[in-house]
Write an enzyme that holds these catalytic residues in place. Structure first.
Site, mmCIF file in Angstrom:
data_model
loop_
_atom_site.group_PDB
_atom_site.id
_atom_site.type_symbol
_atom_site.label_atom_id
_atom_site.label_comp_id
_atom_site.label_asym_id
_atom_site.label_seq_id
_atom_site.Cartn_x
_atom_site.Cartn_y
_atom_site.Cartn_z
ATOM 1 N N GLY A 216 -3.173 53.054 45.030
ATOM 2 C CA GLY A 216 -3.942 52.793 43.816
ATOM 3 C C GLY A 216 -4.221 51.330 43.563
ATOM 4 O O GLY A 216 -4.240 50.525 44.496
ATOM 5 N N ASP A 241 -8.443 62.449 48.350
ATOM 6 C CA ASP A 241 -7.183 62.065 47.717
ATOM 7 C C ASP A 241 -7.022 60.566 47.872
ATOM 8 O O ASP A 241 -6.890 60.047 48.988
ATOM 9 C CB ASP A 241 -6.009 62.789 48.388
ATOM 10 N N LEU A 242 -7.012 59.855 46.770
ATOM 11 C CA LEU A 242 -7.005 58.393 46.771
ATOM 12 C C LEU A 242 -5.889 57.820 47.665
ATOM 13 O O LEU A 242 -4.718 58.079 47.427
ATOM 14 C CB LEU A 242 -6.836 57.873 45.335
ATOM 15 N N ASP A 243 -6.271 57.041 48.653
ATOM 16 C CA ASP A 243 -5.330 56.343 49.525
ATOM 17 C C ASP A 243 -4.409 57.296 50.276
ATOM 18 O O ASP A 243 -3.330 56.904 50.722
ATOM 19 C CB ASP A 243 -4.483 55.335 48.728
ATOM 20 N N GLU A 244 -4.842 58.560 50.407
ATOM 21 C CA GLU A 244 -3.984 59.545 51.066
ATOM 22 C C GLU A 244 -4.563 60.005 52.393
ATOM 23 O O GLU A 244 -4.003 60.873 53.044
ATOM 24 C CB GLU A 244 -3.775 60.764 50.153
#
Lengths: 299, 299, 299, 299
Positions: A216, A241-244
Site C-alpha cells: 500500500g 489485489d493491490l500489491d499482491e
C-alpha cells in the site's frame, strides 16, 4: 534516436532465425524427447533450455526452449501448425515467439522519473530489446525525455473523478499501438479492474517496498517508523489485489538509524530502478512464467 | 573449555582499563565538550566515539564513548559519582560499563540448534565476549553441546499448561545467576508479559523472516506461498507485541522458484545464525541503544 | 552419528532410481533429441536438465541431465552399454552417476578448523550427501571433532623434509578408501605435482582471497596493506599452478579502515566456510564441469 | 537546469551555518576535549563526529567534526585564526570547510558515458552537492548531455603525440576555473606525472576491476579468461603508480559461465557507476582522509 533504430534493426537481423518455445503441461516421461525431436526434425538447434517441474510424478511441468532454425520466419506458420500435434498429445499450453518480433511496450510514469530514465537508458544501450511505442503520464515532467528519443508522449492527467474516461482513452491508445507490455515506472494512479483485466500478466509494476512488507501507500515512511535495517523494492505483475500480484524480482539495500525518510527514498530509488529493469528484461526475453500467484523465472 | 576460560581471562586483563560511557539527553551545544573534558580530567583517552542526534535543535542526542583510563576499576566509583554532576547539568540518562565486567548470558533454545551452535562457536573463537552462564531448553537435543563446553544445561519442558510454573523456575534461575542478557536462539515457546517485563531490552530473539513481512508462525511456509525472491531473518528485542520489538539487525538471501519450503528453511538457517550473532555481539559491546521502538546501532 | 548414518541410508533409498548424465561434445542439432529419446526409451523421466554451449555452431556443448528411472541400479550396466552408441554418434565425452552411489570424501585440515566444522555440520544436517571416509591433518586439533562423529582421523605431521614420505602414505590411504574427492579445508601444506596429478579435478581448495587478487601466502595481510574495501575467498580445483586452478565459487564481504588484520581474518573465516560449502556441494551433485581452466556450474 | 541552480542555491542557504573540521595528529588524551571545547566556546553545536586512531598510544589520530555555528561565514576567519592555537598544542594537520562553499568539479570522460550520466543524474537530483564547472572529453559523444545542462564542454582529442600540449591546455582550463576535484568518469587517456602532481588527492578514477585484481588494460577480458565468479569496480585517487592509488570504494556483482566479455562489460557498467558515485559523494562531503596509500572513509 538514429542509433537506437539502427541498433534494433541490427539485432533483428542477427536474431532472425531465433525462436523461443514456451510449454507447460503435466509432467510425465517423454515431453523433452518429443519437443527436442520435433525441433530437430524441423532443422532447429536448441541454444538454451530451462525447465522446472513442481513434481516429476504428474505435477505441472514448464519448459522454455530457445532455438535457432534457418528461415524461421518463413517456416513459422508451418511449425506452429505441426507442433499442435505434439501439444495435443501431452495437453500442452504453449507459445512460440520469434525473437525478431519485438514486443511493443508502453511506459506509464508520474512525477518521479528515475525508473523511466533507467528504462530509456538501458533501451538505448541495447539492453532492453523492445519497441517502446509510447509513454503516458499524468504529469508533464517526462515530456522532454520522451521527445528527445522521438517516443510519442501522451499527457493524460488522471484523478478519481475522470478515471473512467482517461482509462478509456488509454485503452484505445494501447489497442491502436498493439501494445504487448505495460510498464508502470512509478505511475501513481490506481488502475481499475477493467483496465487490469484487459492486459493480464502484461502489466509490470514496481512497488517501493520489499513485499509483502509495507503493502500500500507510503512504504518508506512506514519502513522508517518500523526501524527496519534493510529497505527493498519489488517488481510484480499487476492483478486486482493491490500489491499482491506475482512477484518477478526483489532486492534490498542496507540502511541505518541515521537515514531519515528522504534518505530511504533516495536509496530506494536505486533499488527500484535496478529491480524494475531486471523484471522487464526477463519478461521481454520470455523468461517469466506465471503459475498461480507465483512466477517461474528462467534467468 | 580450558581455552575459553583462558581466553576470557586474557581478554579481561587486556581490557582492564577500558570503559564505555553511554549517554542520551536533549541535544544542545556543549555536551561533547563536557563529556570529553570530564574524561580528560580523569586521565582517560577516548578510543572510539559515536553519536547521533534526531535533531540538532533540541532533539534526542545519543553518544557512546569507548575510552581507556589507567586504574579504571579502582576509580570507577569515584568517576561515576563525579560524572553525575555533568549528567545533572544536561539532564542525561547515562551508563558506564567496564569492558572487563562481562555480561552474563543465558541462551534459550528448542530443537533447532544452528543458532546455538553458531553462538557457542563464536564464543569459543573469542568473537563473543560474555560469560555464558547457562542454557535452558524445552528439549534435550542441546544437552551434549552444552556439557562439552561445561555450560550448565537445564531441561525445562514447557507447554501452555505449565508455562506459569516453568517461567517461575526460569526467572529464579536467571536471578540466581545474575543474568544480564537472554538470547532466544530459536526458542519456540511464547514468553508471558510478566517474564518479558522482568528483562526489558535484555531479551534478543531471532525471527525467521524479514520483518515486518511474515510476523508470527510459519514464516517460511508463507514466504513460499507468496513467491518471494528473497528470504530473510530479523533479530530484535522482545517486547509484548509479537515480533514487533525494536529491530537490531536483518539480512536476506536470494531464493528462486525451485526452492521448496525445506530449501527455504535450509537457506534461512544460514541467515538466522549470522544475523543473530551480529545482534548479540553488538549488544554485548554496548553498541545498541533503544529509542522508542527503534534501535540506534553504533556498529 | 547414528543420525547421520540413518539419514544417509534414507537418502539413498529415496534417490535409488535417480541418475545424472553428464555429456560434452561439439554442438550441432539433434544432441538433446538423441539424449532425451534414449532416456525415454529406457523408461526414464527427466527431472532437471541444464546445458551450455560455447557456440551453437560447433562450439563445445555441455549438458547435465538428472533423471528418474525405475530399477536404475539393476539397469545401469545395460543403459551404459547402450548409451555408448549414442555417444559414438556425436563423439561425446560422458559419465553416468547414480545418486545413491555417494562419493567418498577425504578432508585435509591444519590448525584452523572453521571450514572443517562447517563441512561436518552441513553433513550432519543432510546438506552434503557424501561418505566422509577420513580426515587427515598435520595437527592434532581436529581429532576430537572427527572422533565425535566416528570419522577415522589420521595425524600426519608434514614438512618440507618428510613431504615425499607423507604423501606416499596419504596416497596409499586414499587409494585404500577409494576416495573420490579431497577437500582441502584450510590445509596449509603444499601438495606435490605427483599428488595433484593423482586426483585431477578431484581436489577442492579454499583460498582466503578473492582470486586472482592476492595469490599465494598471507592474503589478509596483503589485503590490509593495500587498503581494499572488500575481502573475499575463492574455492577452486587444485592444479600445479598455485592458486591458478579453475574457480568454482567466490564471495566477498565488506570491510573498512577500522578492521585490522585480525578482523579481516575473522570476517574472512565466514566467507571461506560458506564459499567452500557451496563448491563442495555443487561438486558432489555433479553440477561442476571443468572446461580448460574455467568451470561451468549448473547451480 | 534552472532546477539545479535553484536547488544548489537552496542547499547553500540551508547549510549556511554548517562547517566541517578535519584534523589529524598523534593520538593522546585531550584532543577531543580541546576540539569540542573550542567549538563550544565559539557557539558551535557538533552535528556529527567520527574518529579513528591507528593506535591510542601515540598512533595517528583522525577526526571529522561536522558542526553548526550561527554566522559561520562571518566568523570563519576568526575561528581559523584562533583554532591554530589548539592545532599548535597538538601538532595538528587540519582543515576547515564551509559546507556552503561547494567544491568545483571537472569531469573527464571518453566514449563510454554511463558514469558521466550517473554523475549528472545524481547531481540533478541533489545527491551530489558540487559545482560541475566543466566537462572535458577526447570524444564528442558527451557534448549534447553537457549542453542540455548548460555545462561547458571542451572537446580535446588526446593521443600519445599531443599529450603534453593537451595537458597544458587542460591545466590552464582547470586553473582558470579553480577546480577542486577532477573525476575521471571512464577517461581512457593516461595522465602524466606532471598533471597528477598538480592535483594530489584531488583526482578520482573508476577502474573497471576489483583491484588489485586485473590492474591495467582490458580487465573484463582478463576476468573472462580467468573464469572469476564475481566482477568488480574500484574507485581510487590517482597517483603515478597505475591503478595503485588509495582505494575509496569497491563493489562486485555475480557473473557465471554464460556471461561472455560483452555481458561482463554490461554488468560492470552498473557496478562502475554506483561505485564512482559513492566515492565522489564521500569526497565532496569531506568524508575521505588519505593516510599513506590507504583511505579512512567516515561514511
Amino acid at each position: 534516436m538514429f542509433d537506437v533504430k539502427k541498433q534494433i534493426h541490427e539485432y533483428k537481423e542477427r536474431q532472425r532465425d531465433r525462436g523461443r518455445l514456451l510449454v507447460s503441461c503435466s509432467d510425465r516421461p517423454g515431453i523433452i524427447a518429443a519437443i527436442s525431436r520435433f525441433l530437430f526434425d524441423h532443422g532447429a538447434n536448441i541454444i538454451e533450455s530451462s525447465q522446472y517441474s513442481l513434481n516429476p510424478h504428474g505435477g505441472e511441468f514448464f519448459i522454455r526452449v530457445a532455438f535457432e532454425c534457418p528461415e524461421l520466419a518463413l517456416k513459422k506458420a508451418q511449425i506452429m501448425s505441426e507442433f499442435q500435434e505434439v501439444a495435443d498429445r501431452f495437453s500442452m499450453d504453449w507459445k512460440l515467439h520469434l525473437v525478431s518480433e519485438l514486443k511493443k511496450t508502453a511506459i506509464f510514469v508520474s512525477k518521479e522519473r528515475h525508473c523511466l530514465r533507467e528504462l530509456l537508458w538501458a533501451w538505448q544501450n541495447g539492453d532492453l530489446m523492445t519497441d517502446i511505442a509510447l509513454i503516458i503520464s499524468n504529469h508533464k515532467e517526462a515530456k522532454d525525455e520522451a521527445e528527445a528519443l522521438n517516443i510519442p508522449f501522451f499527457y493524460m492527467p488522471a484523478s478519481r473523478e475522470n478515471r473512467a474516461e482517461v482509462e478509456r482513452k488509454q485503452l484505445r491508445l494501447l489497442a491502436e499501438n498493439d501494445i504487448d507490455l505495460i510498464v508502470l515506472a512509478r505511475y501513481m494512479q490506481i488502475l481499475t479492474p477493467n483496465f487490469v483485466s484487459s492486459y493480464p500478466r502484461q502489466i509490470i509494476n514496481i512497488h517501493h517496498s520489499f513485499l509483502p512488507a509495507f503493502v500500500g501507500a507510503r512504504p518508506y515512511e512506514r519502513a522508517y517508523q518500523r526501524g527496519v535495517k534493510l529497505i527493498g523494492a519489488t517488481s510484480h505483475y499487476v492483478t486486482n489485489d493491490l500489491d499482491e500480484g506475482p512477484i518477478i524480482e526483489q532486492d534490498v539495500m542496507r540502511v541505518d538509524h541515521r537515514d531519515d525518510v528522504d534518505d530511504l527514498k533516495k536509496i530506494g530509488r536505486n533499488i527500484e530502478r535496478s529491480v524494475l529493469i531486471r523484471a522487464v528484461k526477463w519478461h521481454l526475453e520470455d523468461r517469466v512464467i506465471v503459475h498461480g500467484n507465483k512466477t517461474i523465472v528462467f534467468s
